[in-house]
Design an enzyme around this catalytic site. Structure first.
Site, PDB file in Angstrom:
ATOM      1  N   SER A 174       0.860  -1.189   0.000  1.00 38.45           N
ATOM      2  CA  SER A 174       0.000   0.000   0.000  1.00 38.45           C
ATOM      3  C   SER A 174       0.890   1.230   0.000  1.00 38.45           C
ATOM      4  O   SER A 174       2.020   1.170   0.503  1.00 38.45           O
ATOM      5  CB  SER A 174      -0.871   0.013   1.267  1.00 38.45           C
ATOM      6  OG  SER A 174      -1.521   1.266   1.402  1.00 38.45           O
ATOM      7  N   TYR A 181      -2.333  -0.226  10.404  1.00 39.19           N
ATOM      8  CA  TYR A 181      -2.306  -0.595   8.982  1.00 39.19           C
ATOM      9  C   TYR A 181      -0.984  -0.186   8.347  1.00 39.19           C
ATOM     10  O   TYR A 181      -0.333  -0.971   7.637  1.00 39.19           O
ATOM     11  CB  TYR A 181      -3.480   0.093   8.282  1.00 39.19           C
ATOM     12  CG  TYR A 181      -3.623  -0.231   6.807  1.00 39.19           C
ATOM     13  CD1 TYR A 181      -4.122  -1.458   6.392  1.00 39.19           C
ATOM     14  CD2 TYR A 181      -3.286   0.705   5.828  1.00 39.19           C
ATOM     15  CE1 TYR A 181      -4.273  -1.753   5.042  1.00 39.19           C
ATOM     16  CE2 TYR A 181      -3.439   0.421   4.478  1.00 39.19           C
ATOM     17  CZ  TYR A 181      -3.932  -0.805   4.091  1.00 39.19           C
ATOM     18  OH  TYR A 181      -4.085  -1.089   2.749  1.00 39.19           O
TER      19      TYR A 181
END
Ligand SMILES: NC(=O)c1ccc[n+]([C@@H]2O[C@H](COP(=O)([O-])OP(=O)(O)OC[C@H]3O[C@@H](n4cnc5c(N)ncnc54)[C@H](O)[C@@H]3O)[C@@H](O)[C@H]2O)c1
Length: 257
Positions: free
Chosen positions: A141, A153
């Site tokens: 990501s 995350y």
């Protein structure tokens, strides 16, 4: 001849039930692969129906990537079918949007179990079934390239980069390539659950000025699994409309217009 076609190749995709995983499954099957699509649901999700003209095929298996015995069961089943594995897409991932001073260690652990341990378990379970010429794609990501605010995350995607680089180094001598794609804002159920402010602020940081589609990520994944990328390993490819490339300079450039 070098080709994007994947006829005769078997590829496992995790988190294939929706979003990017479903698009990767469809494109890989269109390119001729036998795709073993996996996700948490017991039954094959409706999103996975293949277009009628697909050259490849699709099999669905239930798999929680954070569960080592699920991976062992998948590997045993593939072995019992007399197949090898030519590709693995570690796509399954979860987000958790707590900020630095609120996040719980339990949140961090759960995100790591899926986003980091899930990929590690997949590599451990399936590389024994991979021959030279196989490839693994980990889905990172832009969070893993930046200080993206959802800290659990973000930390998990930075950790996945480390795992990917070690895997590329360790598996290279066996002819197994390992690469990472870093999506930016892609329209999926995951981003649909974010606040609108998140989308607006991300677009302001994105030189192409738009969000990405699941097909735009799937195309890069297909390239990284195909023989066209046969000398590419340990690479990290942002698929983010330029969001990570300017390193924060876009708002300065925009302000100076
Ligand atoms: N959408 C984006 O903008 C974006 C941006 C950067 C990175 N990513 C990454 O791309 C990947 C796919 O994201 P998406 O947007 O398609 O997400 P999504 O939430 O739409 O889909 C994720 C899929 O993973 C499955 N999943 C969740 N936990 C699982 C587990 N323990 N085992 C197996 N499957 C599990 C879900 O059931 C779901 O089908 C993720 O790794 C995500 O972190 C997404």
């Amino acid at each position: 001849m070098l080709s994007l076609q994947l006829e005769g190749r078997t590829v496992v995709v995790t988190g294939a039930g929706q979003g990017q995983g479903a698009a990767e499954t469809r494109l890989l099957a269109e390119a001729g692969a036998l795709v073993i699509a996996t996700d948490l649901a017991a039954e094959m999700p409706a999103d996975l129906a293949l277009p009628p003209a697909s050259a490849g095929a699709l099999l669905y298996r239930q798999l929680d990537v954070s569960n080592a015995s699920h991976w062992a069961g998948l590997a045993d089943w593939i072995r019992s079918e007399g197949r090898q594995v030519d590709g693995l897409v570690n796509n399954a991932g979860i987000t958790q949007r707590s900020r630095l001073l609120d996040v719980l260690v339990a949140d961090l652990q759960r995100v790591y179990e899926v986003n980091v341990a899930g990929a590690l378990l997949g590599i451990q379970a399936l590389t024994p079934l991979m021959a030279s010429g196989s490839a693994i794609v980990n889905v990172g990501s832009v969070a893993g390239l930046t200080a993206h605010y959802p800290v659990a995350y973000t930390a998990s995607k930075w950790a996945l980069r480390g795992l990917s680089q070690v895997a590329a180094m360790e598996l290279g001598p066996r002819g197994i390539r390992v690469n990472t794609v870093h999506p930016g804002f892609i329209e999926t159920p995951m981003t649909a659950s974010a606040k609108p402010e998140f989308k607006h602020a991300t677009l302001a940081e994105t030189p192409l000025g738009r969000t990405g589609s699941v097909e735009e990520v799937a195309g890069v994944v297909l390239f990284l699994l195909s023989p066209l990328s046969s000398y590419v390993t340990g690479a990290e490819i942002p698929v983010d409309g330029g969001q990570s490339g300017h390193g924060g300079a876009k708002s300065v450039s925009d302000a100076m217009r």
